[in-house]
Design a protein around this motif. Structure first.
Motif, short mmCIF file in Angstrom:
data_model
loop_
_atom_site.label_atom_id
_atom_site.label_comp_id
_atom_site.label_asym_id
_atom_site.label_seq_id
_atom_site.Cartn_x
_atom_site.Cartn_y
_atom_site.Cartn_z
N ALA A 26 0.83 -1.20 0.00
CA ALA A 26 0.00 0.00 0.00
C ALA A 26 0.87 1.26 0.00
O ALA A 26 0.58 2.23 -0.71
N ARG A 27 1.93 1.24 0.78
CA ARG A 27 2.86 2.39 0.79
C ARG A 27 3.40 2.64 -0.61
O ARG A 27 3.52 3.79 -1.06
N ASN A 28 3.76 1.58 -1.31
CA ASN A 28 4.33 1.69 -2.65
C ASN A 28 3.32 2.30 -3.62
O ASN A 28 3.64 3.20 -4.40
N ALA B 54 2.72 5.97 -2.89
CA ALA B 54 3.88 6.76 -3.33
C ALA B 54 3.85 7.01 -4.83
O ALA B 54 4.42 8.00 -5.30
N HIS B 55 3.20 6.12 -5.59
CA HIS B 55 3.15 6.27 -7.04
C HIS B 55 1.84 6.86 -7.55
O HIS B 55 1.66 7.02 -8.76
N LEU C 48 1.42 11.82 2.26
CA LEU C 48 2.37 11.32 3.26
C LEU C 48 1.81 10.11 3.99
O LEU C 48 0.63 10.06 4.32
N VAL C 49 2.67 9.15 4.24
CA VAL C 49 2.36 8.03 5.13
C VAL C 49 3.17 8.25 6.40
O VAL C 49 4.38 8.04 6.41
N LEU C 50 2.51 8.70 7.46
CA LEU C 50 3.23 9.02 8.69
C LEU C 50 3.62 7.77 9.46
O LEU C 50 4.67 7.72 10.11
N VAL D 136 -5.88 11.13 7.85
CA VAL D 136 -6.79 9.99 7.85
C VAL D 136 -6.20 8.86 8.67
O VAL D 136 -5.08 8.39 8.39
N GLU D 137 -6.92 8.45 9.71
CA GLU D 137 -6.56 7.27 10.48
C GLU D 137 -7.19 6.06 9.81
O GLU D 137 -8.41 5.93 9.74
N VAL D 138 -6.36 5.17 9.32
CA VAL D 138 -6.83 4.05 8.52
C VAL D 138 -7.52 3.00 9.39
O VAL D 138 -6.97 2.55 10.40
#
Length: 205
Positions: free
Chosen positions: A34-36, A39-40, A68-70, A142-144
């Motif tokens: 999901a991060r990947n 990012a794209h 951003l993914v904190l 957003v808190e997932v």
């Protein structure tokens, strides 16, 4: 109107149950895949609703990597200048539940995220949200709560990424034409389009 489905039982009787595998793919965190994808992704749809149930879906676009993914459960989207109707934000203030749909150009699968949204006017990470020298005045945190991949069927059916299926742009009205007709404006389409194009070009950030 036709045959109305007005209960959960009637819906399931018609559609059936999802498979165990489908249920298992729903995560409560942001994993590496999901991060990947985030990012794209240069484009995300933000869905919100008011307490009375009225809904809004807002497109959000920035250079890929701007969301951003904190941490494993927290995303941040910068707000950019718009029409100031702030439909999404008014909804979030009253009802924090939100849904996100991340798209990556050329990729038929999408990433769906559901969670609780908060509006923030400043934080240390705002410096990381700067694009073209402009720092946002507002961001959505957003808190997932749920995250999962959505299959390719909708994009395959629509042939969305296949240019040969796209309509000729000249066959569709310009925004200036639409606004002139909808608002009954006493101004030429050419002038309206010129204003709108200039505003879009110079006021992105």
């Amino acid at each position: 109107m036709g045959s109305v489905i007005d209960s959960q039982e009637a819906l399931r009787e018609l559609i059936g149950e999802s498979s165990p595998t489908t249920q298992q793919k729903i995560l409560d965190r942001i994993d590496d895949h999901a991060r990947n994808l985030i990012a794209h992704s240069p484009f995300v749809l933000l869905a919100t609703s008011a307490p009375d149930g009225s809904c809004d879906v807002s497109p959000r676009g920035d250079p890929a990597g701007s969301v951003l993914v904190l941490d494993d459960r927290t995303l941040v989207l910068a707000d950019r200048p718009g029409n100031k109707l702030v439909d999404s934000f008014r909804n979030i203030v009253d009802n924090p539940h939100a849904g996100l749909l991340f798209l990556v150009p050329g990729m038929n699968e999408t990433l769906r995220v559901n969670g609780r949204a908060t509006l923030v006017s400043d934080a240390p990470y705002f410096d990381r949200l700067v694009v073209k020298g402009k720092r946002p005045r507002l961001a959505v945190v957003v808190e997932v709560e749920e995250l999962y991949m959505h299959c390719a069927k909708a994009f395959l059916r629509s042939s969305l990424w296949e240019p040969e299926t796209w309509p000729e742009r000249s066959a569709l009205p310009s925004l200036g034409t639409i606004l002139r007709d909808q608002l009954c404006l006493a101004v030429s389409v050419e002038e309206l389009d010129a204003r709108l194009n200039e505003g879009s070009r110079t006021k992105q950030y």
